[in-house]
Structures are given as structure tokens and as C-alpha cells.
Design an enzyme around this catalytic site. Structure first.
Site, PDB file in Angstrom:
ATOM      1  N   SER A   1      17.524  -0.202  14.665  1.00 52.04           N
ATOM      2  CA  SER A   1      18.184   1.058  14.317  1.00 52.04           C
ATOM      3  C   SER A   1      17.330   2.262  14.738  1.00 52.04           C
ATOM      4  CB  SER A   1      18.411   1.044  12.798  1.00 52.04           C
ATOM      5  OG  SER A   1      18.864   2.262  12.353  1.00 52.04           O
TER       6      SER A   1
ATOM      7  N   LYS B   1       9.089  11.254  15.368  1.00 45.91           N
ATOM      8  CA  LYS B   1       9.269  10.376  16.540  1.00 45.91           C
ATOM      9  C   LYS B   1      10.336  10.948  17.467  1.00 45.91           C
ATOM     10  CE  LYS B   1       8.345   6.252  13.794  1.00 45.91           C
ATOM     11  NZ  LYS B   1       7.601   5.125  14.228  1.00 45.91           N
TER      12      LYS B   1
ATOM     13  N   HIS C   1      18.514  14.254  11.835  1.00 41.58           N
ATOM     14  CA  HIS C   1      18.947  13.336  10.772  1.00 41.58           C
ATOM     15  C   HIS C   1      17.703  12.636  10.246  1.00 41.58           C
ATOM     16  CE1 HIS C   1      20.520  10.137   8.505  1.00 41.58           C
ATOM     17  NE2 HIS C   1      20.247   9.201   9.402  1.00 41.58           N
TER      18      HIS C   1
ATOM     19  N   ASN D   1      16.653   9.356   1.659  1.00 41.86           N
ATOM     20  CA  ASN D   1      17.759   9.477   2.601  1.00 41.86           C
ATOM     21  C   ASN D   1      19.033   9.914   1.874  1.00 41.86           C
ATOM     22  OD1 ASN D   1      19.437   9.278   4.820  1.00 41.86           O
ATOM     23  ND2 ASN D   1      19.002   7.130   5.256  1.00 41.86           N
TER      24      ASN D   1
ATOM     25  N   SER E   1      24.673   5.516  12.387  1.00 42.85           N
ATOM     26  CA  SER E   1      24.576   4.151  12.901  1.00 42.85           C
ATOM     27  C   SER E   1      25.944   3.640  13.300  1.00 42.85           C
ATOM     28  CB  SER E   1      23.983   3.233  11.830  1.00 42.85           C
ATOM     29  OG  SER E   1      22.626   3.530  11.652  1.00 42.85           O
TER      30      SER E   1
ATOM     31  N   ASP F   1       0.853  -1.188   0.000  1.00 39.88           N
ATOM     32  CA  ASP F   1       0.000   0.000   0.000  1.00 39.88           C
ATOM     33  C   ASP F   1       0.895   1.246   0.000  1.00 39.88           C
ATOM     34  OD1 ASP F   1      -1.692   2.086   0.509  1.00 39.88           O
ATOM     35  OD2 ASP F   1      -2.583   1.222   2.334  1.00 39.88           O
TER      36      ASP F   1
ATOM     37  N   THR G   1      13.361   3.800   1.429  1.00 44.33           N
ATOM     38  CA  THR G   1      14.071   4.914   2.093  1.00 44.33           C
ATOM     39  C   THR G   1      15.389   5.239   1.385  1.00 44.33           C
ATOM     40  OG1 THR G   1      15.345   3.587   3.689  1.00 44.33           O
ATOM     41  CG2 THR G   1      13.109   4.181   4.323  1.00 44.33           C
TER      42      THR G   1
ATOM     43  N   GLU H   1      29.518   7.894   3.497  1.00 44.57           N
ATOM     44  CA  GLU H   1      29.570   6.472   3.836  1.00 44.57           C
ATOM     45  C   GLU H   1      29.373   5.646   2.564  1.00 44.57           C
ATOM     46  OE1 GLU H   1      25.576   6.940   6.279  1.00 44.57           O
ATOM     47  OE2 GLU H   1      26.075   4.847   6.057  1.00 44.57           O
TER      48      GLU H   1
ATOM     49  N   CYS I   1      26.013   8.251   9.007  1.00 48.62           N
ATOM     50  CA  CYS I   1      25.371   9.537   8.693  1.00 48.62           C
ATOM     51  C   CYS I   1      25.848  10.674   9.602  1.00 48.62           C
ATOM     52  CB  CYS I   1      23.857   9.387   8.780  1.00 48.62           C
ATOM     53  SG  CYS I   1      23.237   8.042   7.774  1.00 48.62           S
TER      54      CYS I   1
HETATM   55  N1  COA Z   1      -0.754   3.178   5.775  1.00 50.18           N
HETATM   56  C1  COA Z   1      -0.157   4.050   6.640  1.00 50.18           C
HETATM   57  N2  COA Z   1       0.894   3.688   7.446  1.00 50.18           N
HETATM   58  C2  COA Z   1       1.337   2.428   7.361  1.00 50.18           C
HETATM   59  C3  COA Z   1       0.766   1.476   6.487  1.00 50.18           C
HETATM   60  C4  COA Z   1      -0.342   1.898   5.682  1.00 50.18           C
HETATM   61  N3  COA Z   1      -0.917   1.072   4.820  1.00 50.18           N
HETATM   62  N4  COA Z   1       1.419   0.309   6.629  1.00 50.18           N
HETATM   63  C5  COA Z   1       2.401   0.513   7.575  1.00 50.18           C
HETATM   64  N5  COA Z   1       2.329   1.786   8.006  1.00 50.18           N
HETATM   65  C6  COA Z   1       3.199   2.433   8.993  1.00 50.18           C
HETATM   66  C7  COA Z   1       3.554   1.561  10.180  1.00 50.18           C
HETATM   67  O1  COA Z   1       2.535   1.607  11.165  1.00 50.18           O
HETATM   68  C8  COA Z   1       4.858   2.179  10.622  1.00 50.18           C
HETATM   69  O2  COA Z   1       4.601   3.356  11.356  1.00 50.18           O
HETATM   70  P1  COA Z   1       5.089   3.467  12.899  1.00 50.18           P
HETATM   71  O3  COA Z   1       6.571   3.254  12.883  1.00 50.18           O
HETATM   72  O4  COA Z   1       4.734   4.876  13.268  1.00 50.18           O
HETATM   73  O5  COA Z   1       4.370   2.423  13.646  1.00 50.18           O
HETATM   74  C9  COA Z   1       5.513   2.617   9.323  1.00 50.18           C
HETATM   75  O6  COA Z   1       4.461   2.670   8.348  1.00 50.18           O
HETATM   76  C10 COA Z   1       6.577   1.642   8.807  1.00 50.18           C
HETATM   77  O7  COA Z   1       6.003   0.386   8.790  1.00 50.18           O
HETATM   78  P2  COA Z   1       6.810  -0.878   9.307  1.00 50.18           P
HETATM   79  O8  COA Z   1       5.970  -2.087   9.186  1.00 50.18           O
HETATM   80  O9  COA Z   1       7.415  -0.580  10.649  1.00 50.18           O
HETATM   81  O10 COA Z   1       7.948  -0.880   8.174  1.00 50.18           O
HETATM   82  P3  COA Z   1       9.062  -1.892   7.843  1.00 50.18           P
HETATM   83  O11 COA Z   1       9.154  -3.034   8.766  1.00 50.18           O
HETATM   84  O12 COA Z   1       8.859  -2.263   6.403  1.00 50.18           O
HETATM   85  O13 COA Z   1      10.429  -1.045   7.988  1.00 50.18           O
HETATM   86  C11 COA Z   1      12.055   0.593   8.503  1.00 50.18           C
HETATM   87  C12 COA Z   1      10.564   0.297   8.362  1.00 50.18           C
HETATM   88  C13 COA Z   1      12.292   2.039   8.866  1.00 50.18           C
HETATM   89  C14 COA Z   1      12.616  -0.276   9.635  1.00 50.18           C
HETATM   90  C15 COA Z   1      12.756   0.267   7.177  1.00 50.18           C
HETATM   91  O14 COA Z   1      12.319   1.187   6.192  1.00 50.18           O
HETATM   92  C16 COA Z   1      14.261   0.313   7.228  1.00 50.18           C
HETATM   93  O15 COA Z   1      14.902  -0.681   7.562  1.00 50.18           O
HETATM   94  N6  COA Z   1      14.865   1.457   6.833  1.00 50.18           N
HETATM   95  C17 COA Z   1      16.306   1.618   6.704  1.00 50.18           C
HETATM   96  C18 COA Z   1      17.023   1.893   8.020  1.00 50.18           C
HETATM   97  C19 COA Z   1      16.614   3.142   8.694  1.00 50.18           C
HETATM   98  O16 COA Z   1      16.042   4.000   8.066  1.00 50.18           O
HETATM   99  N7  COA Z   1      16.962   3.273   9.983  1.00 50.18           N
HETATM  100  C20 COA Z   1      16.552   4.435  10.759  1.00 50.18           C
HETATM  101  C21 COA Z   1      17.574   4.927  11.743  1.00 50.18           C
HETATM  102  S1  COA Z   1      18.953   5.688  10.962  1.00 50.18           S
END
Ligand code: COA
Length: 389
Positions: free
Chosen positions: A201, A242, A233, A276, A309, A29, A152, A79, A111
Site C-alpha cells: 500500500s 516519503k 493524505h 489516521n 486505496s 519499542d 495507525t 469508508e 480515503c
Molecule cells: N525506532 C525507530 N524507527 C523504527 C523502529 C525503532 N525502534 N522500528 C522500526 N522503525 C521504523 C522502520 O524502519 C520503518 O521506517 P521506514 O519505513 O522509513 O523504513 C517504520 O518504523 C515502520 O516499520 P515497519 O517495520 O516497516 O512497520 P510494519 O511492518 O509494522 O508496518 C505499515 C508499517 C505502515 C505497513 C503498517 O503500519 C500498516 O499496515 N499500516 C496501515 C496501512 C497504511 O497505513 N497504508 C499506507 C498507505 S494508505
């Protein structure tokens, strides 16, 4: 110390993928990306762009604003390194035609390295009035196709001139910082794509933000109400919401959506459409804030949280200088973002799967749309860069 950012320029590639296209292709979605992660588009680098061309293209508009011979330091944070030995900044030094009397080095800590570069440059420049440092943070965020990190991805670079008595932002002395040996995100030398424990992370990022903010508060005595805006960041823009809520909560303040948005909103715009940019993302956020904020920020304090990280975090601050608006590249940045070409999903995957040849033969790369510089090819294991006429 009265040193900080005298000029700031942002650059990203000329191509992007709309995340709705990615969502449809992956059977996800699209609201998960646009609402859940807070991202709309991700920048995609063509085969003839890399961190050097992104960084040099970000720096070029700043060269008209200073005398080349005044730049005595070039710090290149990344990086997405292209060589284990030679600093990427030396290629940029050559492309820009900087003076030989210039110290050039590359910095790495995920980063966070852009912040290390900025703070080191400011400390040195505070002691050498009249001289300038060129700080470049340039990165290409790349995760495996189909992985949770894929939406991302992104790319971009920020270049900043740093000096004493800066025109845009004077950095404060106080900072809170926190280091910890963790494996939340990393990229071994033999891999092109980062490995990430994404959920872990985000948890380490948030805890580090609170640790750094608490330490900064103890040292400076400042509270959230002492800041006009905050920049974070941005691995994806929801992360800033958050983190800002966590910092407000740790200070005992209100954490409703409106209060949180008021502190960070204008700083999210550019990242939302580039994805990113790793070491550049915090400063891309600053450019977005300065370009997009309708209120006059002069004389007001901004708060910054930098996270890399592995992990390293720092909360620091600075005061926006009177007349800063005259030193911004707002129209240039907007034009850059508005004039990009949208890629089809197939074109995105095709570009993703292209690799720089490693056999040492001569290769000339096809010309895509780039900025003023391009990565023209390789030969004898040497990268060739050229100016676009
Ligand atoms: N409509 C609206 N929101 C939705 C949705 C939908 N249909 N489906 C999921 N979401 C929301 C989730 O509720 C979640 O929000 P929340 O964190 O506020 O609860 C968000 O979208 C992400 O969903 P999630 O299932 O947690 O995503 P994911 O498991 O696919 O991974 C990351 C998310 C960030 C972990 C992933 O993108 C990642 O690994 N990114 C790279 C590393 C990174 O960015 N690290 C951050 C620190 S530097």
C-alpha cells in the site's frame, strides 16, 4: 472557476490512547511508532460516537457562519459506512436541521472520497453563486488488535463549506489524477476491520503520488517552488515525508530532510495526535497547516495529494485567500485536542471489542463524553441519534 473552501472545521473523539502505552503493551519499542511512523496518540471512538456524530460535530460550528437555506448540497465522504442504503449525510441533515431543499449523498473511494466530494461540490457551486455545499469527510480507522496497522488507527471528521468566491482557499482548475485496480487495502462488507497489505500500500501510494504530480506538472507548468506548502493524505505522518521527497526527487530538486520538512511540517500536527482519519486526513492536515503556520499564506499556492486505496490518487492545488485567518477555528481546534481523556490500554481494548448489536432489539448505550451529538442506541434495526444537552 473561483470556488473552494469558505470555512473548515475539524472534530475528533474525546478519548485517545498514547502510543507509548500501546508499544509497552504489545512489546514494541515505542520509537517505532513515534519516530518510525511519526505518530504520538490515536483517537478512540466511544460506543456512542460514530461517523455521523463525528461529522455532525465537525459541521456544527459552521452553521453559525451561513444561512441554513443557502446549503443546497451535502456530500458525505466515508469508508466507515453504517448503512448499505441510507446516506450517513441524511442523519447529519436531520441533526443540523438543514433545509429540505438540499441534495444529500454519500461518496466512497477509500480515503480519496473527501477529495471527490470537495471537487464535485466546487464545480457545482461555481455555477450557483450565493449557494453553499457542506462537504463532510468522516472516518474511523480500525485494524485488527496486534496487527501492523493497529498503531495507525484513529478517528475524526472535517466539515467544509464550499462556495464561489470562498474566504479561505480558491481551488485551481488543473489536476493530475490516476486510477488503478489494486488490492492494497480493503474492507469486505462482513468485516469491521480493514484488511491491508501495508508495505504494498505504501508503494502504490508513492508511485501514484509521482504519477499524479507529473501529470499535474505537465498540465499546469508549475514546479515545487511555485508552492508555499504541500498537504498529503496522512495514514501516518511519515508517509508525507516519503511522498514529498519522492515528488521533489521526480522534479530534480533537493530532498534533504530540512527541505522536505519545510514543505509539509505544519500540516502534520493534528494527524500526529489523532491517527489516521482516512477520508478526512488530507483536510485535517490543511486545518493543521492553516491553524499552525506562522507565515502569512495569503496569495500563496498550496499543493494537495489525495490517495485512496484500491486505488485512486489526485494532485491538485489552490490559492489561499486574503484575510483567511479571520475565518479559521484555530482556538476551537486546539481546545478540542487539549481537552481529550487518555485511556488505559485495558479501556482501549474493552471499547474496541464492543459491537453494535445486530438482533433488532432495543438498546440504550451508556453515555460517554462526546461532542454535541451522540449515537444513543438502536431499536428495530434503526440507529438513534440525539443532541447532548
Ligand atoms: N525506532 C525507530 N524507527 C523504527 C523502529 C525503532 N525502534 N522500528 C522500526 N522503525 C521504523 C522502520 O524502519 C520503518 O521506517 P521506514 O519505513 O522509513 O523504513 C517504520 O518504523 C515502520 O516499520 P515497519 O517495520 O516497516 O512497520 P510494519 O511492518 O509494522 O508496518 C505499515 C508499517 C505502515 C505497513 C503498517 O503500519 C500498516 O499496515 N499500516 C496501515 C496501512 C497504511 O497505513 N497504508 C499506507 C498507505 S494508505
Amino acid at each position: 472557476m473561483n470556488a473552494g473552501i469558505d470555512a473548515i472545521s475539524f472534530y475528533t473523539s474525546r478519548y485517545y490512547l498514547d502510543l507509548k502505552t500501546l508499544g509497552h503493551a504489545r512489546g514494541v519499542d515505542p520509537a517505532k511508532y513515534t519516530k518510525g511512523l511519526g505518530q504520538e496518540k490515536m483517537g478512540v471512538v466511544p460506543p456512542d460516537e460514530d461517523i455521523v456524530t463525528l461529522g455532525a460535530s465537525a459541521a456544527k460550528p459552521l452553521m453559525d457562519r451561513t444561512r441554513m437555506e443557502d446549503i443546497e448540497l451535502l456530500l458525505f465522504a466515508t469508508e466507515s459506512g453504517i448503512d448499505q442504503s441510507k446516506a450517513a449525510g441524511l442523519f447529519v441533515h436531520g441533526l443540523l436541521g438543514l433545509s429540505p431543499r438540499c441534495r444529500v449523498v454519500e461518496l466512497k473511494e477509500a480515503c480519496y472520497a473527501g477529495t471527490a466530494a470537495l471537487r464535485l461540490a466546487a464545480s457545482l457551486m461555481a455555477r450557483t453563486p450565493g449557494k453553499k455545499a457542506l462537504v463532510i469527510a468522516s472516518d474511523i480507522a480500525r485494524y485488527e488488535l496486534g496487527s501492523p496497522g493497529e498503531p495507525t488507527q484513529g478517528c475524526g471528521a472535517v466539515a467544509m463549506l464550499v462556495c464561489a468566491n470562498p474566504a479561505i482557499l480558491a481551488l485551481d482548475e488543473e489536476a493530475g489524477f490516476h486510477a488503478e485496480d489494486v488490492m492494497d487495502f480493503w474492507r469486505p462488507n462482513y468485516r469491521d476491520e480493514a484488511l491491508v497489505d501495508g508495505k504494498y500500500s505504501t508503494r502504490v501510494y508513492l508511485q501514484t503520488a509521482v504519477n499524479c504530480w507529473t501529470q499535474y506538472g505537465e498540465r499546469s507548468g508549475r514546479k515545487p517552488e511555485d508552492f508555499a506548502r504541500f498537504c498529503y493524505h496522512l495514514p501516518f505522518t511519515q508517509m508525507a515525508r516519503k511522498a514529498h521527497a519522492q515528488i521533489l526527487r521526480a522534479s530534480g530538486g533537493p530532498t534533504d530532510a530540512e527541505t522536505v520538512a519545510r514543505g509539509i511540517q505544519e500540516g502534520l500536527g493534528y494527524n500526529r495526535v489523532t491517527g489516521n482519519t482516512y477520508s478526512a486526513s488530507l483536510y485535517e492536515g490543511l486545518a493543521s497547516l492553516l491553524d499552525g503556520c506562522e507565515a502569512d499564506l495569503a496569495g500563496h499556492r498550496l499543493g494537495f495529494f489525495s490517495y485512496g486505496s484500491g486505488s485512486m490518487g489526485e494532485f491538485f492545488s489552490g490559492v489561499v485567500q486574503p484575510g483567511y485567518q479571520q475565518h479559521l477555528l484555530t482556538q476551537h481546534h486546539r481546545k478540542l485536542l487539549e481537552s481529550r481523556t487518555e485511556l488505559s490500554f485495558q479501556a482501549y481494548e474493552d471499547i474496541f471489542n464492543l459491537k453494535v448489536p445486530t438482533d433488532g432489539w432495543d438498546y440504550v448505550f451508556a453515555q460517554y463524553c462526546t461532542g454535541p451529538y451522540r449515537f444513543g442506541g438502536v431499536g428495530g434495526h434503526k440507529r438513534r441519534y440525539e443532541e447532548v444537552s
